[in-house]
Design an enzyme around this catalytic site. Sequence first.
Site, short mmCIF file in Angstrom:
data_model
loop_
_atom_site.label_atom_id
_atom_site.label_comp_id
_atom_site.label_asym_id
_atom_site.label_seq_id
_atom_site.Cartn_x
_atom_site.Cartn_y
_atom_site.Cartn_z
N ASP A 170 0.86 -1.19 0.00
CA ASP A 170 0.00 0.00 0.00
C ASP A 170 0.89 1.24 0.00
O ASP A 170 1.76 1.39 0.87
CB ASP A 170 -0.92 0.01 1.22
N GLU A 213 -4.65 2.39 -4.35
CA GLU A 213 -3.20 2.29 -4.33
C GLU A 213 -2.70 0.98 -3.72
O GLU A 213 -1.53 0.86 -3.37
CB GLU A 213 -2.61 3.47 -3.52
#
Length: 299
Positions: A170, A213
């Site tokens: 992440d 993301e």
Amino acid sequence: MSQPASGSNAASAIVAGLSVVVDEHLRWLTQWHKAALFPRDNGQTGPDAAPEPSGFATWVTRVKKGSVAHQPAFDRLVQLHDQLHRMGRLTLMRAADGDLPDYGTYNAVLERFEEFIQQCRRIERALSVAGSGIDPLTGLRNRTGLADEVARELARFARTGQPFCVALCDLDKFKSVNDTYGHEAGDRVLVAASGCLTRGIRAIDEAFRMGGEEILILLKETTLAESLLVLDRLRADLAATPVQLADGQVLRVTASFGAAEAVSGLGVDALVDRADQALYAAKHGGRNRVEAWAPLPLP
């Protein structure tokens, strides 16, 4: 943006409607040019000289009823559409009063029109390849087929005992990149990060864009200890990779990683959940780090 293959019929309908929207707005731009630059020769004045295309509202209504309505790309398109026609109407109103647009005003409308059409094309491309299992922005595999791929590795693990790991990556503080530099900069960061991760894993491994993301990495024939070494190398490579923005600025980004190893009796969802718990620990441990899943201590 992506959606499951089961939504392919809905995606096709949305793409077809989007083509109508683009054609309407190309005709609108021609009318707007005449009304803004030659209002008297055009025989009409005021914002009604280039009426706003009606097909967009119908298309948006159809999208909101579908499974892709939550996608931020559609919200962005609506914002651009509203800005475009607000700026266009204001320019026509001034032209009707004899105040022809200067270059700055004229160019601002054209730039917003170009942004609107580009966003239409992005959505069109994304939906066209949605069923292919490839994320159109990053080139990574999307969630389509992810569960099946992990399930195959679990079945192989049950047969042979060959270890493998699942890791979640992440990007740290990614929202601040979008908020500070804009969504185009965010896209550049995602593309650069995905390229870095792809280059850093073996051909037998897999990387999937989970959404936003977050990226899932499937490390085959790898123990947990080995995966931590791989992930820490990926973390360092990513931190050292400069991301150049359209205006020449250079960003440095970092990422947090959480890893979990397959064990007997553990299903796909449980394995990914363990990696998610490890990622949570990495985020709350200071970011830009790698953590392995560990069972909670007994009370």
